[in-house]
Design a protein around this motif. Structure first.
Motif, PDB file in Angstrom:
ATOM      1  N   GLY A  38      19.111 -11.682   2.439  1.00  0.00           N
ATOM      2  CA  GLY A  38      18.047 -10.697   2.578  1.00  0.00           C
ATOM      3  C   GLY A  38      17.519 -10.131   1.279  1.00  0.00           C
ATOM      4  N   GLU A  39      18.145 -10.455   0.140  1.00  0.00           N
ATOM      5  CA  GLU A  39      17.706  -9.952  -1.146  1.00  0.00           C
ATOM      6  C   GLU A  39      16.915 -11.033  -1.874  1.00  0.00           C
ATOM      7  OE1 GLU A  39      19.561  -8.190  -5.336  1.00  0.00           O
ATOM      8  OE2 GLU A  39      20.863  -8.634  -3.628  1.00  0.00           O
ATOM      9  N   VAL A  40      15.809 -10.652  -2.507  1.00  0.00           N
ATOM     10  CA  VAL A  40      14.957 -11.599  -3.213  1.00  0.00           C
ATOM     11  C   VAL A  40      15.651 -12.072  -4.483  1.00  0.00           C
ATOM     12  CG1 VAL A  40      12.737 -11.942  -4.335  1.00  0.00           C
ATOM     13  CG2 VAL A  40      12.880 -10.494  -2.307  1.00  0.00           C
ATOM     14  N   VAL A  41      15.846 -13.394  -4.580  1.00  0.00           N
ATOM     15  CA  VAL A  41      16.446 -13.972  -5.788  1.00  0.00           C
ATOM     16  C   VAL A  41      15.430 -14.797  -6.570  1.00  0.00           C
ATOM     17  CG1 VAL A  41      18.803 -13.971  -4.871  1.00  0.00           C
ATOM     18  CG2 VAL A  41      17.305 -15.935  -4.429  1.00  0.00           C
ATOM     19  N   TRP A  92      -9.281 -10.682   0.250  1.00  0.00           N
ATOM     20  CA  TRP A  92      -8.078 -10.381  -0.518  1.00  0.00           C
ATOM     21  C   TRP A  92      -7.153 -11.592  -0.584  1.00  0.00           C
ATOM     22  CZ3 TRP A  92      -3.169 -10.616   1.755  1.00  0.00           C
ATOM     23  CH2 TRP A  92      -3.162 -10.745   3.146  1.00  0.00           C
ATOM     24  N   LYS A  93      -6.212 -11.537  -1.544  1.00  0.00           N
ATOM     25  CA  LYS A  93      -5.186 -12.569  -1.641  1.00  0.00           C
ATOM     26  C   LYS A  93      -3.930 -11.970  -2.271  1.00  0.00           C
ATOM     27  CE  LYS A  93      -6.371 -14.468  -6.201  1.00  0.00           C
ATOM     28  NZ  LYS A  93      -6.713 -15.701  -6.946  1.00  0.00           N
ATOM     29  N   ILE A  94      -2.821 -12.677  -2.122  1.00  0.00           N
ATOM     30  CA  ILE A  94      -1.546 -12.203  -2.657  1.00  0.00           C
ATOM     31  C   ILE A  94      -1.528 -12.437  -4.169  1.00  0.00           C
ATOM     32  CG2 ILE A  94       0.960 -12.498  -2.601  1.00  0.00           C
ATOM     33  CD1 ILE A  94       0.652 -13.537   0.268  1.00  0.00           C
ATOM     34  N   SER A  95      -1.231 -11.383  -4.919  1.00  0.00           N
ATOM     35  CA  SER A  95      -1.129 -11.508  -6.375  1.00  0.00           C
ATOM     36  C   SER A  95       0.315 -11.403  -6.857  1.00  0.00           C
ATOM     37  CB  SER A  95      -1.980 -10.425  -7.055  1.00  0.00           C
ATOM     38  OG  SER A  95      -1.537  -9.136  -6.682  1.00  0.00           O
ATOM     39  N   ASN A  96       1.147 -10.613  -6.163  1.00  0.00           N
ATOM     40  CA  ASN A  96       2.554 -10.450  -6.515  1.00  0.00           C
ATOM     41  C   ASN A  96       3.377 -10.639  -5.246  1.00  0.00           C
ATOM     42  OD1 ASN A  96       5.183  -9.190  -7.012  1.00  0.00           O
ATOM     43  ND2 ASN A  96       4.262  -8.466  -8.935  1.00  0.00           N
ATOM     44  N   VAL A  97       4.071 -11.769  -5.179  1.00  0.00           N
ATOM     45  CA  VAL A  97       4.771 -12.111  -3.936  1.00  0.00           C
ATOM     46  C   VAL A  97       5.914 -11.133  -3.654  1.00  0.00           C
ATOM     47  CG1 VAL A  97       5.869 -13.976  -2.649  1.00  0.00           C
ATOM     48  CG2 VAL A  97       4.208 -14.509  -4.429  1.00  0.00           C
ATOM     49  N   ARG A  98       6.659 -10.711  -4.684  1.00  0.00           N
ATOM     50  CA  ARG A  98       7.767  -9.783  -4.477  1.00  0.00           C
ATOM     51  C   ARG A  98       7.270  -8.458  -3.891  1.00  0.00           C
ATOM     52  NH1 ARG A  98      12.918  -8.930  -6.730  1.00  0.00           N
ATOM     53  NH2 ARG A  98      12.639 -10.675  -8.192  1.00  0.00           N
ATOM     54  N   TYR A 100       4.438  -7.877  -2.384  1.00  0.00           N
ATOM     55  CA  TYR A 100       3.867  -8.113  -1.061  1.00  0.00           C
ATOM     56  C   TYR A 100       4.959  -8.179   0.007  1.00  0.00           C
ATOM     57  CZ  TYR A 100       1.449 -10.539   2.751  1.00  0.00           C
ATOM     58  OH  TYR A 100       0.949 -10.905   3.980  1.00  0.00           O
ATOM     59  N   TYR A 101       6.036  -8.911  -0.273  1.00  0.00           N
ATOM     60  CA  TYR A 101       7.127  -9.041   0.699  1.00  0.00           C
ATOM     61  C   TYR A 101       7.841  -7.706   0.890  1.00  0.00           C
ATOM     62  CZ  TYR A 101      11.522 -10.419   2.840  1.00  0.00           C
ATOM     63  OH  TYR A 101      12.604 -10.504   3.684  1.00  0.00           O
ATOM     64  N   THR A 102       8.056  -6.993  -0.212  1.00  0.00           N
ATOM     65  CA  THR A 102       8.758  -5.713  -0.129  1.00  0.00           C
ATOM     66  C   THR A 102       7.962  -4.688   0.671  1.00  0.00           C
ATOM     67  OG1 THR A 102       9.794  -6.141  -2.283  1.00  0.00           O
ATOM     68  CG2 THR A 102       9.812  -3.872  -1.492  1.00  0.00           C
ATOM     69  N   ALA A 103       6.634  -4.667   0.466  1.00  0.00           N
ATOM     70  CA  ALA A 103       5.799  -3.648   1.114  1.00  0.00           C
ATOM     71  C   ALA A 103       5.478  -3.974   2.569  1.00  0.00           C
ATOM     72  CB  ALA A 103       4.514  -3.470   0.328  1.00  0.00           C
ATOM     73  N   THR A 104       5.349  -5.270   2.873  1.00  0.00           N
ATOM     74  CA  THR A 104       4.884  -5.635   4.220  1.00  0.00           C
ATOM     75  C   THR A 104       5.875  -6.498   4.995  1.00  0.00           C
ATOM     76  OG1 THR A 104       3.802  -7.653   3.437  1.00  0.00           O
ATOM     77  CG2 THR A 104       2.521  -5.618   3.347  1.00  0.00           C
ATOM     78  N   LEU A 159       1.121  -3.027  -3.107  1.00  0.00           N
ATOM     79  CA  LEU A 159       1.266  -4.055  -2.082  1.00  0.00           C
ATOM     80  C   LEU A 159       1.336  -5.467  -2.637  1.00  0.00           C
ATOM     81  CD1 LEU A 159      -1.392  -2.694   0.456  1.00  0.00           C
ATOM     82  CD2 LEU A 159       1.055  -2.218   0.435  1.00  0.00           C
ATOM     83  N   GLY A 160       1.056  -5.640  -3.923  1.00  0.00           N
ATOM     84  CA  GLY A 160       1.003  -6.991  -4.475  1.00  0.00           C
ATOM     85  C   GLY A 160      -0.191  -7.776  -3.967  1.00  0.00           C
ATOM     86  N   ILE A 161      -1.279  -7.069  -3.633  1.00  0.00           N
ATOM     87  CA  ILE A 161      -2.488  -7.688  -3.074  1.00  0.00           C
ATOM     88  C   ILE A 161      -3.658  -7.420  -4.006  1.00  0.00           C
ATOM     89  CG2 ILE A 161      -4.175  -7.571  -1.195  1.00  0.00           C
ATOM     90  CD1 ILE A 161      -1.868  -7.001   0.701  1.00  0.00           C
ATOM     91  N   GLU A 162      -4.417  -8.453  -4.313  1.00  0.00           N
ATOM     92  CA  GLU A 162      -5.627  -8.316  -5.117  1.00  0.00           C
ATOM     93  C   GLU A 162      -6.845  -8.284  -4.202  1.00  0.00           C
ATOM     94  OE1 GLU A 162      -8.329 -10.772  -8.391  1.00  0.00           O
ATOM     95  OE2 GLU A 162      -6.420 -11.592  -7.679  1.00  0.00           O
ATOM     96  N   VAL A 163      -7.623  -7.234  -4.305  1.00  0.00           N
ATOM     97  CA  VAL A 163      -8.858  -7.112  -3.525  1.00  0.00           C
ATOM     98  C   VAL A 163      -9.967  -7.818  -4.315  1.00  0.00           C
ATOM     99  CG1 VAL A 163     -10.565  -5.560  -2.538  1.00  0.00           C
ATOM    100  CG2 VAL A 163      -8.128  -4.969  -2.450  1.00  0.00           C
ATOM    101  N   ILE A 164     -10.479  -8.897  -3.774  1.00  0.00           N
ATOM    102  CA  ILE A 164     -11.487  -9.698  -4.468  1.00  0.00           C
ATOM    103  C   ILE A 164     -12.889  -9.141  -4.267  1.00  0.00           C
ATOM    104  CG2 ILE A 164     -12.523 -12.005  -4.619  1.00  0.00           C
ATOM    105  CD1 ILE A 164      -9.812 -13.126  -3.789  1.00  0.00           C
ATOM    106  N   ASP A 165     -13.191  -8.707  -3.061  1.00  0.00           N
ATOM    107  CA  ASP A 165     -14.540  -8.210  -2.794  1.00  0.00           C
ATOM    108  C   ASP A 165     -14.542  -7.356  -1.537  1.00  0.00           C
ATOM    109  OD1 ASP A 165     -17.199  -7.789  -3.179  1.00  0.00           O
ATOM    110  OD2 ASP A 165     -17.863  -9.742  -2.458  1.00  0.00           O
ATOM    111  N   ILE A 166     -15.437  -6.394  -1.537  1.00  0.00           N
ATOM    112  CA  ILE A 166     -15.681  -5.552  -0.359  1.00  0.00           C
ATOM    113  C   ILE A 166     -17.178  -5.538  -0.129  1.00  0.00           C
ATOM    114  CG2 ILE A 166     -15.477  -3.258   0.671  1.00  0.00           C
ATOM    115  CD1 ILE A 166     -13.130  -2.715  -1.151  1.00  0.00           C
ATOM    116  N   ARG A 167     -17.591  -5.777   1.107  1.00  0.00           N
ATOM    117  CA  ARG A 167     -19.018  -5.807   1.433  1.00  0.00           C
ATOM    118  C   ARG A 167     -19.277  -5.053   2.731  1.00  0.00           C
ATOM    119  NH1 ARG A 167     -22.113  -6.872  -2.888  1.00  0.00           N
ATOM    120  NH2 ARG A 167     -20.927  -8.289  -4.215  1.00  0.00           N
ATOM    121  N   VAL A 168     -20.437  -4.402   2.753  1.00  0.00           N
ATOM    122  CA  VAL A 168     -20.901  -3.743   3.984  1.00  0.00           C
ATOM    123  C   VAL A 168     -21.854  -4.691   4.689  1.00  0.00           C
ATOM    124  CG1 VAL A 168     -22.242  -1.829   4.918  1.00  0.00           C
ATOM    125  CG2 VAL A 168     -20.603  -1.419   3.083  1.00  0.00           C
ATOM    126  N   LYS A 169     -21.507  -5.093   5.894  1.00  0.00           N
ATOM    127  CA  LYS A 169     -22.356  -6.013   6.644  1.00  0.00           C
ATOM    128  C   LYS A 169     -23.538  -5.302   7.284  1.00  0.00           C
ATOM    129  CE  LYS A 169     -19.126  -7.576   9.343  1.00  0.00           C
ATOM    130  NZ  LYS A 169     -18.464  -8.392  10.391  1.00  0.00           N
TER     131      LYS A 169
END
Length: 290
Positions: A38-41, A92-98, A100-104, A159-169
């Motif tokens: 259960g621990e990230v190695v 969005w996409k994952i930028s830091n896997v550790r 991201y896994y820890t937060a979600t 969260l280890g997540i990179e927000v690439i773009d935000i748009r209002v439809k």
């Protein structure tokens, strides 16, 4: 089948099972972490074939491609306290896997809920600082850029997540006020149309009056020139007639009498009552007119 053969086959089966549990493949489109009890190695396992210890190690894989989060339409208030219904989406996409896994815990739906909440809060703050005109057209691009930078900075760290773009439809007014707004817009457009028609009619009248004036001036000038030309022609003709008459008055008088006879007696049904002794018949009685 003796016991030795059975043992060999059992050993081969065990090796195959252990091998299948020990080897794993990470696709190029994936991000993965290696866990030990259960621990990230290994926080970011690269693409390819890898080895792990059965039971001891566990591999969690996540989609490493750009993801789309289509948020539900939400109500926001502008600086003038006008309510708008805003429909937006996020890339969005994952930028830091550790992280991201820890937060979600690697749960994509949980990550989506957290991002939705962050986007909702960010849009609410941005819309609350701007007027209706600014969020609809004036500063819409600036709003999205500022929100993306702020949100991406926070989500990458937490969260280890990179927000690439935000748009209002889409930005809509609430249904209860849409009709009144449309009616006001229609009335405004009709008023502008009436003003344009009035200006066009006024301009047309001016153009028509100017054209009539120019027509009158042109006709008057043409009539003047025609009368001048006609007068000059009549004067020239009179001068020619006078000159011809003065050269031989008797012949001219005889010629004119012949023309008069021709026109007078051109129709057999004509009746003329004239004194036979008048000058009109003098050349019928005598060629010399005596």
């Amino acid at each position: 089948m003796n016991a030795k053969t059975i043992a060999i086959m059992a050993g081969i089966l065990v090796v195959l099972i252990v091998g299948s549990k020990s080897l794993y493949i990470v696709d190029e489109k994936e991000r993965a972490v290696l866990l030990q009890f259960g621990e990230v190695v290994d926080a970011d396992v690269g693409p390819g074939l890898h080895f792990k210890l059965p039971v001891v190690n566990e591999v969690r894989k996540f989609d490493g491609r750009v993801q789309t989060l289509d948020a539900r339409p939400q109500d926001y208030l502008t600086l003038e306290k006008k309510r708008l219904i805003v429909d937006s989406f996020l890339k969005w996409k994952i930028s830091n896997v550790r992280s991201y896994y820890t937060a979600t815990s690697g749960d994509e739906f949980r990550a989506g809920d957290i991002l939705s909440s962050r986007v909702d809060t960010g849009l609410r703050n941005q819309f609350g600082q701007r007027t209706l005109n600014e969020v609809v057209s004036g500063e819409r691009e600036e709003l999205m850029l500022e929100l993306r930078k702020t949100l991406s900075s926070a989500t990458e760290e937490e969260l280890g997540i990179e927000v690439i773009d935000i748009r209002v439809k889409r930005i809509d007014l609430p249904p209860e006020v849409s009709q009144s707004v449309y009616e006001r817009m229609r009335a405004e457009r009709e008023r502008e149309a009436r003003e344009l028609r009035s200006k066009g009619k006024e301009l047309a009248e001016g153009i028509r009056a100017d054209a009539d004036r120019q027509k009158t001036v042109l006709l008057a000038e043409a009539y003047r020139e025609a009368e001048t030309t006609r007068g000059q022609g009549d004067a020239a003709a009179a001068a020619i007639y006078a000159k011809a008459y003065n050269q031989d008055p008797e012949f001219y008088s005889f010629y004119r009498s012949l023309n008069a006879y021709q026109k007078t007696f051109s129709n057999k049904g004509d009746v003329m009552v004239v004194d036979p002794e008048s000058d009109f018949f003098k050349y019928l009685k005598n060629a010399t007119g005596n």
